[in-house]
Motif scaffolding. Structure first.
Motif, mmCIF file in Angstrom:
data_model
loop_
_atom_site.group_PDB
_atom_site.id
_atom_site.type_symbol
_atom_site.label_atom_id
_atom_site.label_comp_id
_atom_site.label_asym_id
_atom_site.label_seq_id
_atom_site.Cartn_x
_atom_site.Cartn_y
_atom_site.Cartn_z
ATOM 1 N N SER A 101 7.370 11.125 15.181
ATOM 2 C CA SER A 101 6.337 10.572 14.308
ATOM 3 C C SER A 101 6.446 9.056 14.236
ATOM 4 O O SER A 101 7.519 8.479 14.484
ATOM 5 N N GLU A 103 6.270 7.350 11.542
ATOM 6 C CA GLU A 103 7.122 7.014 10.406
ATOM 7 C C GLU A 103 8.589 6.917 10.813
ATOM 8 O O GLU A 103 9.295 5.983 10.407
ATOM 9 N N GLN A 104 9.049 7.843 11.638
ATOM 10 C CA GLN A 104 10.443 7.807 12.101
ATOM 11 C C GLN A 104 10.684 6.613 13.012
ATOM 12 O O GLN A 104 11.754 5.989 12.970
ATOM 13 N N LEU A 106 9.075 3.708 12.839
ATOM 14 C CA LEU A 106 9.109 2.531 11.980
ATOM 15 C C LEU A 106 10.419 2.437 11.215
ATOM 16 O O LEU A 106 10.995 1.353 11.076
ATOM 17 N N ARG A 107 10.907 3.565 10.708
ATOM 18 C CA ARG A 107 12.167 3.561 9.963
ATOM 19 C C ARG A 107 13.318 3.098 10.853
ATOM 20 O O ARG A 107 14.178 2.314 10.431
ATOM 21 N N GLN A 165 -1.869 9.776 16.258
ATOM 22 C CA GLN A 165 -1.147 9.513 15.014
ATOM 23 C C GLN A 165 -1.559 8.204 14.354
ATOM 24 O O GLN A 165 -1.398 8.041 13.145
ATOM 25 N N GLN A 205 10.959 2.572 2.432
ATOM 26 C CA GLN A 205 9.888 3.576 2.345
ATOM 27 C C GLN A 205 8.568 2.927 1.962
ATOM 28 O O GLN A 205 7.517 3.270 2.518
ATOM 29 N N ILE A 208 7.163 1.249 5.057
ATOM 30 C CA ILE A 208 6.600 2.227 5.981
ATOM 31 C C ILE A 208 5.251 2.731 5.461
ATOM 32 O O ILE A 208 4.268 2.815 6.218
ATOM 33 N N ASP A 209 5.198 3.053 4.176
ATOM 34 C CA ASP A 209 3.948 3.548 3.584
ATOM 35 C C ASP A 209 2.836 2.512 3.705
ATOM 36 O O ASP A 209 1.672 2.853 3.991
ATOM 37 N N MET A 212 1.686 2.376 7.358
ATOM 38 C CA MET A 212 0.954 3.593 7.712
ATOM 39 C C MET A 212 -0.404 3.663 7.021
ATOM 40 O O MET A 212 -1.348 4.235 7.564
ATOM 41 N N ASN A 213 -0.510 3.093 5.846
ATOM 42 C CA ASN A 213 -1.797 3.082 5.145
ATOM 43 C C ASN A 213 -2.855 2.328 5.947
ATOM 44 O O ASN A 213 -4.044 2.640 5.886
ATOM 45 N N ALA A 216 -2.835 4.601 9.913
ATOM 46 C CA ALA A 216 -3.087 6.038 10.012
ATOM 47 C C ALA A 216 -4.564 6.332 10.236
ATOM 48 O O ALA A 216 -5.440 5.620 9.745
#
Length: 219
Positions: A101, A103-104, A106-107, A165, A205, A208-209, A212-213, A216
């Protein structure tokens, strides 16, 4: 003078392959980095560097005619031999790994860059201070960064776009948006507000959020 830092140990190892540094040169390099990091290039003096290194000011001028030459002859090689390779050495492993993903992905990037900044911030701080004012530093870093990082990053972005994604922006634009957000977080964390009460896991977090906002797909 503090004990030899990891970045300097690595630089000495690299230099041993070409030209071994003397004990006085090692002291001058370490003192220059500490003072440039603390006061910036413009606010530093060779007399301060000499005092910090425990050498006569004339010793510096035997090797470097001006303070500018000191920066470019000592700090610039640190950037090209050390910061650029260090900045991408472990980073390329992160970029080459496979993540299920975004998210992973980016983390992994944020955690990797945070640990790099934590370990090497004294030299990184000089880089952040001086790169806008010295074309030599900027060009040397851009060459390494473009060669080793950007194409790997674009490949990962295109992969996640193909999987549906993230939205279909040009890969360089997507990477610029990601980098500017992450760098903004790291600069605030380590330079602008290092003593704030940070919950790093939570801030990671949030970062990342936030990314992604914007990236996405809208359903």
């Amino acid at each position: 003078m503090s004990e030899v830092e990891p970045w300097l140990q690595e630089l000495l190892r690299l230099n041993d392959e070409e030209e071994k540094m003397t004990d006085k040169q090692i002291k001058i390099v370490q003192a220059a980095v500490e003072i440039f990091s603390e006061k910036g290039f413009a606010g530093s003096s060779t007399s301060e560097i000499a005092q910090k290194a425990g050498v006569a000011e004339g010793t510096i001028f035997r090797h470097y005619k001006t303070k500018k030459e000191l920066l470019l002859s000592i700090v610039a090689p640190i950037m090209t031999k050390l910061i650029a390779p260090f900045a991408v050495k472990d980073f390329t492993k992160v970029l080459d790994a496979e993540y299920p993903s975004v998210e992973q992905f980016l983390r992994a990037i944020i955690v990797n860059r945070m640990e790099f900044a934590r370990k090497h911030f004294a030299v990184l701080k000089i880089f952040l201070h001086e790169i806008p004012f010295h074309n030599e530093l900027r060009e040397q870093f851009q060459q390494t960064f473009a060669t080793l990082v950007l194409e790997r990053a674009y490949k990962a972005i295109r992969h996640f776009q193909a999987e549906g994604q993230i939205i279909q922006l040009p890969a360089p634009t997507t990477m610029r948006l990601i980098i500017s957000t992450i760098v903004g977080f790291l600069v605030t964390r380590f330079l602008l507000a290092p003593n704030a009460d940070w919950d790093e896991d939570l801030e990671i977090q949030y970062t990342i959020d936030f990314i992604m906002n914007g990236l996405a797909l809208r359903k």
